[in-house]
Design a protein around this motif. Structure first.
Motif, PDB file in Angstrom:
ATOM      1  N   ARG A  24      -6.669 111.725 -47.441  1.00  0.00           N
ATOM      2  CA  ARG A  24      -6.698 111.165 -45.895  1.00  0.00           C
ATOM      3  C   ARG A  24      -5.641 109.991 -46.028  1.00  0.00           C
ATOM      4  O   ARG A  24      -5.489 109.396 -47.073  1.00  0.00           O
ATOM      5  CB  ARG A  24      -7.833 110.431 -45.343  1.00  0.00           C
ATOM      6  N   PHE A  25      -4.862 109.774 -44.994  1.00  0.00           N
ATOM      7  CA  PHE A  25      -4.110 108.378 -44.642  1.00  0.00           C
ATOM      8  C   PHE A  25      -4.534 107.631 -43.486  1.00  0.00           C
ATOM      9  O   PHE A  25      -5.455 108.024 -42.698  1.00  0.00           O
ATOM     10  CB  PHE A  25      -2.765 108.810 -44.351  1.00  0.00           C
ATOM     11  N   TYR A  26      -4.353 106.297 -43.618  1.00  0.00           N
ATOM     12  CA  TYR A  26      -4.571 105.403 -42.375  1.00  0.00           C
ATOM     13  C   TYR A  26      -3.312 104.690 -42.204  1.00  0.00           C
ATOM     14  O   TYR A  26      -2.835 103.901 -43.259  1.00  0.00           O
ATOM     15  CB  TYR A  26      -5.759 104.647 -42.736  1.00  0.00           C
ATOM     16  N   ALA A  27      -2.776 104.377 -41.177  1.00  0.00           N
ATOM     17  CA  ALA A  27      -1.621 103.600 -40.861  1.00  0.00           C
ATOM     18  C   ALA A  27      -1.842 102.609 -39.772  1.00  0.00           C
ATOM     19  O   ALA A  27      -2.415 103.010 -38.743  1.00  0.00           O
ATOM     20  CB  ALA A  27      -0.296 104.254 -40.923  1.00  0.00           C
ATOM     21  N   MET A  28      -1.333 101.388 -39.791  1.00  0.00           N
ATOM     22  CA  MET A  28      -1.271 100.417 -38.592  1.00  0.00           C
ATOM     23  C   MET A  28       0.060  99.546 -38.574  1.00  0.00           C
ATOM     24  O   MET A  28       0.675  99.546 -39.551  1.00  0.00           O
ATOM     25  CB  MET A  28      -2.464  99.476 -38.841  1.00  0.00           C
ATOM     26  N   GLN A  29       0.297  99.396 -37.144  1.00  0.00           N
ATOM     27  CA  GLN A  29       1.578  98.542 -37.231  1.00  0.00           C
ATOM     28  C   GLN A  29       1.170  97.793 -35.725  1.00  0.00           C
ATOM     29  O   GLN A  29       0.718  98.329 -34.681  1.00  0.00           O
ATOM     30  CB  GLN A  29       2.496  99.593 -36.869  1.00  0.00           C
ATOM     31  N   ILE A  30       1.474  96.793 -35.753  1.00  0.00           N
ATOM     32  CA  ILE A  30       1.534  95.415 -34.774  1.00  0.00           C
ATOM     33  C   ILE A  30       3.019  95.429 -34.175  1.00  0.00           C
ATOM     34  O   ILE A  30       3.809  95.138 -35.146  1.00  0.00           O
ATOM     35  CB  ILE A  30       0.981  94.239 -35.038  1.00  0.00           C
ATOM     36  N   SER A  31       3.131  95.571 -32.991  1.00  0.00           N
ATOM     37  CA  SER A  31       4.491  95.628 -32.353  1.00  0.00           C
ATOM     38  C   SER A  31       4.102  94.957 -30.892  1.00  0.00           C
ATOM     39  O   SER A  31       3.076  94.731 -30.307  1.00  0.00           O
ATOM     40  CB  SER A  31       4.880  96.966 -32.212  1.00  0.00           C
ATOM     41  N   VAL A  32       5.464  95.032 -30.273  1.00  0.00           N
ATOM     42  CA  VAL A  32       5.363  94.341 -28.816  1.00  0.00           C
ATOM     43  C   VAL A  32       5.913  95.532 -28.053  1.00  0.00           C
ATOM     44  O   VAL A  32       7.089  95.905 -28.182  1.00  0.00           O
ATOM     45  CB  VAL A  32       6.364  92.978 -28.735  1.00  0.00           C
ATOM     46  N   SER A  33       5.291  95.740 -26.868  1.00  0.00           N
ATOM     47  CA  SER A  33       5.709  96.634 -26.003  1.00  0.00           C
ATOM     48  C   SER A  33       6.909  96.334 -25.197  1.00  0.00           C
ATOM     49  O   SER A  33       7.157  95.196 -25.197  1.00  0.00           O
ATOM     50  CB  SER A  33       4.375  97.100 -25.242  1.00  0.00           C
ATOM     51  N   LEU A  34       7.355  97.275 -24.373  1.00  0.00           N
ATOM     52  CA  LEU A  34       8.498  96.717 -23.445  1.00  0.00           C
ATOM     53  C   LEU A  34       7.853  95.850 -22.387  1.00  0.00           C
ATOM     54  O   LEU A  34       8.782  95.145 -21.877  1.00  0.00           O
ATOM     55  CB  LEU A  34       8.858  98.221 -22.751  1.00  0.00           C
ATOM     56  N   PHE A  35       6.816  95.648 -22.066  1.00  0.00           N
ATOM     57  CA  PHE A  35       6.270  94.750 -20.975  1.00  0.00           C
ATOM     58  C   PHE A  35       5.739  93.580 -21.749  1.00  0.00           C
ATOM     59  O   PHE A  35       5.040  92.582 -20.894  1.00  0.00           O
ATOM     60  CB  PHE A  35       5.158  95.547 -20.277  1.00  0.00           C
ATOM     61  N   GLY A  36       5.990  93.208 -23.060  1.00  0.00           N
ATOM     62  CA  GLY A  36       5.754  92.037 -23.630  1.00  0.00           C
ATOM     63  C   GLY A  36       4.165  92.099 -24.092  1.00  0.00           C
ATOM     64  O   GLY A  36       4.001  91.149 -24.474  1.00  0.00           O
ATOM     65  N   GLU A  37       3.475  93.171 -23.936  1.00  0.00           N
ATOM     66  CA  GLU A  37       2.257  93.052 -24.569  1.00  0.00           C
ATOM     67  C   GLU A  37       2.013  93.192 -25.915  1.00  0.00           C
ATOM     68  O   GLU A  37       2.941  93.861 -26.593  1.00  0.00           O
ATOM     69  CB  GLU A  37       1.181  94.001 -24.050  1.00  0.00           C
ATOM     70  N   THR A  38       1.214  92.876 -26.818  1.00  0.00           N
ATOM     71  CA  THR A  38       0.997  92.883 -28.309  1.00  0.00           C
ATOM     72  C   THR A  38       0.074  94.027 -28.466  1.00  0.00           C
ATOM     73  O   THR A  38      -0.852  94.249 -27.983  1.00  0.00           O
ATOM     74  CB  THR A  38       0.384  91.867 -28.934  1.00  0.00           C
ATOM     75  N   CYS A  39       0.687  95.113 -29.220  1.00  0.00           N
ATOM     76  CA  CYS A  39      -0.052  96.385 -29.505  1.00  0.00           C
ATOM     77  C   CYS A  39      -0.352  96.775 -30.868  1.00  0.00           C
ATOM     78  O   CYS A  39       0.627  96.389 -31.665  1.00  0.00           O
ATOM     79  CB  CYS A  39       0.828  97.437 -28.780  1.00  0.00           C
ATOM     80  N   LEU A  40      -1.491  97.176 -31.001  1.00  0.00           N
ATOM     81  CA  LEU A  40      -2.006  97.741 -32.342  1.00  0.00           C
ATOM     82  C   LEU A  40      -1.881  99.292 -32.452  1.00  0.00           C
ATOM     83  O   LEU A  40      -2.783  99.663 -31.699  1.00  0.00           O
ATOM     84  CB  LEU A  40      -3.105  96.996 -32.950  1.00  0.00           C
ATOM     85  N   THR A  41      -1.238  99.707 -33.101  1.00  0.00           N
ATOM     86  CA  THR A  41      -1.031 101.238 -33.386  1.00  0.00           C
ATOM     87  C   THR A  41      -1.513 101.544 -34.623  1.00  0.00           C
ATOM     88  O   THR A  41      -1.227 101.344 -35.648  1.00  0.00           O
ATOM     89  CB  THR A  41       0.394 101.681 -32.974  1.00  0.00           C
ATOM     90  N   ARG A  42      -2.727 102.428 -34.335  1.00  0.00           N
ATOM     91  CA  ARG A  42      -3.261 103.071 -35.624  1.00  0.00           C
ATOM     92  C   ARG A  42      -3.140 104.564 -35.552  1.00  0.00           C
ATOM     93  O   ARG A  42      -3.165 105.375 -34.481  1.00  0.00           O
ATOM     94  CB  ARG A  42      -4.758 102.695 -35.418  1.00  0.00           C
ATOM     95  N   ARG A  43      -2.991 105.164 -36.846  1.00  0.00           N
ATOM     96  CA  ARG A  43      -2.795 106.549 -36.873  1.00  0.00           C
ATOM     97  C   ARG A  43      -3.604 106.783 -38.089  1.00  0.00           C
ATOM     98  O   ARG A  43      -3.656 106.198 -38.983  1.00  0.00           O
ATOM     99  CB  ARG A  43      -1.246 106.921 -37.247  1.00  0.00           C
ATOM    100  N   TRP A  44      -4.243 107.979 -38.002  1.00  0.00           N
ATOM    101  CA  TRP A  44      -5.330 108.264 -39.266  1.00  0.00           C
ATOM    102  C   TRP A  44      -5.259 109.891 -39.187  1.00  0.00           C
ATOM    103  O   TRP A  44      -4.910 110.592 -38.222  1.00  0.00           O
ATOM    104  CB  TRP A  44      -6.439 107.695 -39.227  1.00  0.00           C
ATOM    105  N   GLY A  45      -5.419 110.589 -40.472  1.00  0.00           N
ATOM    106  CA  GLY A  45      -5.900 112.003 -40.499  1.00  0.00           C
ATOM    107  C   GLY A  45      -5.660 112.357 -41.813  1.00  0.00           C
ATOM    108  O   GLY A  45      -5.439 111.608 -42.880  1.00  0.00           O
ATOM    109  N   ARG A  46      -5.494 113.762 -42.338  1.00  0.00           N
ATOM    110  CA  ARG A  46      -5.359 114.357 -43.535  1.00  0.00           C
ATOM    111  C   ARG A  46      -3.826 114.208 -43.639  1.00  0.00           C
ATOM    112  O   ARG A  46      -2.847 114.294 -42.742  1.00  0.00           O
ATOM    113  CB  ARG A  46      -5.504 115.856 -43.434  1.00  0.00           C
ATOM    114  N   ILE A  47      -3.469 113.901 -44.912  1.00  0.00           N
ATOM    115  CA  ILE A  47      -2.222 113.819 -45.360  1.00  0.00           C
ATOM    116  C   ILE A  47      -1.471 115.001 -45.133  1.00  0.00           C
ATOM    117  O   ILE A  47      -1.971 116.224 -45.412  1.00  0.00           O
ATOM    118  CB  ILE A  47      -2.221 113.358 -46.871  1.00  0.00           C
ATOM    119  N   GLY A  48      -0.272 114.957 -44.808  1.00  0.00           N
ATOM    120  CA  GLY A  48       0.482 116.081 -44.380  1.00  0.00           C
ATOM    121  C   GLY A  48       0.515 116.431 -42.948  1.00  0.00           C
ATOM    122  O   GLY A  48       1.213 117.579 -42.366  1.00  0.00           O
ATOM    123  N   THR A  49      -0.464 116.139 -42.316  1.00  0.00           N
ATOM    124  CA  THR A  49      -0.578 116.375 -40.772  1.00  0.00           C
ATOM    125  C   THR A  49      -0.103 115.177 -40.225  1.00  0.00           C
ATOM    126  O   THR A  49       0.366 113.821 -40.599  1.00  0.00           O
ATOM    127  CB  THR A  49      -1.938 116.789 -40.520  1.00  0.00           C
TER     128      THR A  49
END
Length: 112
Positions: A45-70
């Motif tokens: 399994r993998f788990y990835a996170m990133q904090i970024s700023v949206s086009l509208f100036g909001e702070t966003c936390l993007t999370r991705r997870w799943g089986r490695i290779g998908t």
């Protein structure tokens, strides 16, 4: 903005900020990629996170997870303040570490 036709509204998407004001920027980049692999349980399994700023100036936390290779699944959280996103980022990092997720092991090549 199409200036050939009359506007149907006095609102414009081309907002001018007063001098001295700017779009909020992140103080520090936050990214994480960890994996949990157990061959005996056929687990990869993998788990990835990133904090970024949206086009509208909001702070966003993007999370991705799943089986490695998908591509896995994805969830985006929106925050009014960067501190709130960082707090969730650190809480989730602690949770994943407690469950056995670790940074990807980099295979070392022998020097020749």
């Amino acid at each position: 903005m199409n200036r050939l036709t009359p506007n149907d509204s006095k609102l414009s998407l081309d907002v001018l900020l007063p001098i001295g004001e700017s779009v909020p920027m992140m103080i520090q980049p936050y990214q994480l990629y960890v994996e949990r692999i157990d061959a005996a349980k056929n687990m990869a399994r993998f788990y990835a996170m990133q904090i970024s700023v949206s086009l509208f100036g909001e702070t966003c936390l993007t999370r991705r997870w799943g089986r490695i290779g998908t591509s896995g699944q994805m969830m985006i959280h929106h925050f009014g303040r960067e501190e709130e996103a960082v707090r969730l980022f650190l809480d989730l990092t602690r949770q994943k570490r407690a469950r056995g997720y670790r940074p990807r092991a980099i295979a070392q090549r022998p020097l020749s």
